[in-house]
Design a protein around this motif. Structure first.
Motif, short mmCIF file in Angstrom:
data_model
loop_
_atom_site.label_atom_id
_atom_site.label_comp_id
_atom_site.label_asym_id
_atom_site.label_seq_id
_atom_site.Cartn_x
_atom_site.Cartn_y
_atom_site.Cartn_z
N ALA A 1 2.31 -11.22 -6.02
CA ALA A 1 2.28 -12.39 -5.16
C ALA A 1 3.53 -12.30 -4.29
CB ALA A 1 2.28 -13.67 -5.98
N SER A 2 3.33 -12.07 -3.01
CA SER A 2 4.44 -11.82 -2.09
C SER A 2 4.71 -13.05 -1.22
CB SER A 2 4.09 -10.62 -1.20
OG SER A 2 5.04 -10.46 -0.19
N HIS A 3 5.94 -13.53 -1.24
CA HIS A 3 6.34 -14.65 -0.39
C HIS A 3 6.56 -14.13 1.02
CE1 HIS A 3 7.19 -16.40 -4.33
NE2 HIS A 3 7.05 -17.56 -3.73
N GLN A 4 5.90 -14.76 1.98
CA GLN A 4 5.98 -14.36 3.38
C GLN A 4 7.06 -15.16 4.11
OE1 GLN A 4 3.92 -11.70 4.47
NE2 GLN A 4 3.85 -11.72 2.24
N PRO A 5 7.56 -14.67 5.25
CA PRO A 5 8.61 -15.38 5.99
C PRO A 5 8.20 -16.79 6.42
CG PRO A 5 8.41 -13.14 6.81
CD PRO A 5 7.28 -13.36 5.84
N ASN A 6 6.90 -17.03 6.64
CA ASN A 6 6.45 -18.36 7.07
C ASN A 6 6.25 -19.31 5.89
OD1 ASN A 6 4.11 -17.50 5.87
ND2 ASN A 6 2.87 -17.55 7.73
N GLY A 7 6.54 -18.85 4.67
CA GLY A 7 6.46 -19.71 3.50
C GLY A 7 5.18 -19.57 2.71
N SER A 8 4.20 -18.85 3.24
CA SER A 8 2.95 -18.66 2.51
C SER A 8 3.12 -17.56 1.47
CB SER A 8 1.82 -18.31 3.48
OG SER A 8 2.06 -17.04 4.06
N ILE A 9 2.10 -17.43 0.62
CA ILE A 9 2.10 -16.38 -0.41
C ILE A 9 0.81 -15.59 -0.25
CG2 ILE A 9 2.16 -15.89 -2.87
CD1 ILE A 9 3.51 -18.55 -3.33
N LYS A 10 0.90 -14.27 -0.36
CA LYS A 10 -0.31 -13.45 -0.30
C LYS A 10 -0.19 -12.32 -1.31
CE LYS A 10 0.83 -9.88 3.03
NZ LYS A 10 0.39 -9.16 4.19
N LEU A 11 -1.32 -11.71 -1.62
CA LEU A 11 -1.32 -10.54 -2.50
C LEU A 11 -0.90 -9.32 -1.68
CD1 LEU A 11 -4.54 -10.87 -4.67
CD2 LEU A 11 -2.18 -11.08 -5.40
N GLU A 12 -0.02 -8.54 -2.26
CA GLU A 12 0.48 -7.35 -1.59
C GLU A 12 0.75 -6.30 -2.67
OE1 GLU A 12 3.67 -6.64 1.92
OE2 GLU A 12 4.35 -7.84 0.25
N SER A 13 0.67 -5.03 -2.31
CA SER A 13 0.90 -4.00 -3.30
C SER A 13 2.32 -4.13 -3.85
CB SER A 13 0.69 -2.61 -2.71
OG SER A 13 1.77 -2.25 -1.89
N GLN A 14 2.47 -3.84 -5.13
CA GLN A 14 3.78 -3.92 -5.76
C GLN A 14 4.77 -3.02 -5.04
OE1 GLN A 14 2.97 -2.80 -9.80
NE2 GLN A 14 2.27 -4.83 -10.38
N LYS A 15 4.32 -1.85 -4.66
CA LYS A 15 5.19 -0.87 -4.02
C LYS A 15 5.78 -1.44 -2.72
CE LYS A 15 5.31 3.96 -2.68
NZ LYS A 15 4.56 5.22 -2.64
N LYS A 16 4.94 -2.01 -1.87
CA LYS A 16 5.43 -2.57 -0.60
C LYS A 16 6.33 -3.78 -0.82
CE LYS A 16 2.86 -3.07 3.01
NZ LYS A 16 1.73 -3.40 3.91
N ASN A 17 5.90 -4.66 -1.73
CA ASN A 17 6.64 -5.90 -1.97
C ASN A 17 8.03 -5.63 -2.54
OD1 ASN A 17 6.94 -8.74 -2.08
ND2 ASN A 17 6.37 -8.72 -4.23
N ARG A 18 8.11 -4.74 -3.51
CA ARG A 18 9.38 -4.48 -4.18
C ARG A 18 10.28 -3.56 -3.38
NH1 ARG A 18 7.14 -4.23 -10.43
NH2 ARG A 18 5.93 -6.14 -10.23
N ALA A 19 9.71 -2.76 -2.50
CA ALA A 19 10.51 -1.86 -1.66
C ALA A 19 11.28 -2.63 -0.60
CB ALA A 19 9.61 -0.82 -1.00
N ARG A 20 10.86 -3.84 -0.32
CA ARG A 20 11.50 -4.63 0.72
C ARG A 20 12.90 -5.06 0.35
NH1 ARG A 20 7.83 -8.31 1.12
NH2 ARG A 20 6.38 -6.91 2.11
N GLY A 21 13.26 -5.02 -0.94
CA GLY A 21 14.61 -5.36 -1.38
C GLY A 21 15.47 -4.11 -1.46
N GLY A 22 16.65 -4.26 -1.96
CA GLY A 22 17.51 -3.12 -2.25
C GLY A 22 17.81 -2.21 -1.10
#
Length: 82
Positions: free
Chosen positions: A57-78
């Motif tokens: 469950a990925s939080h989007q910049p506009n405040g919504s939540i959508k399903l996104e691959s774990q790889k893409k969602n977690r790669a956005r940090g760090g």
């Protein structure tokens, strides 16, 4: 194969303990608890969210939540943000 970060923490137990303490405090913050509760609720109530499907469950910049691959969602940090 372990990631570079995991190899670092394996070799430096003091740093691993320090990070664990920080993460523990960070996850207790009201803002973080609220974010986690929202993601959990989204996963529980979304029929497309199945355990083990490789989606977060990925939080989007506009405040919504959508399903996104774990790889893409977690790669956005760090390292991605550096």
């Amino acid at each position: 194969m372990k990631s570079r970060t995991q190899r670092y923490y394996d070799a430096n137990p003091e740093a691993k303990a320090k990070k664990a303490a920080y993460d523990s405090e960070f996850q207790k913050k009201k803002k973080q608890v609220k974010k986690r509760v929202q993601a959990n609720r989204f996963n529980r109530n979304n029929p497309n969210s199945v355990k083990g499907d490789g989606k977060d469950a990925s939080h989007q910049p506009n405040g919504s939540i959508k399903l996104e691959s774990q790889k893409k969602n977690r790669a956005r940090g760090g390292a991605y943000r550096r």
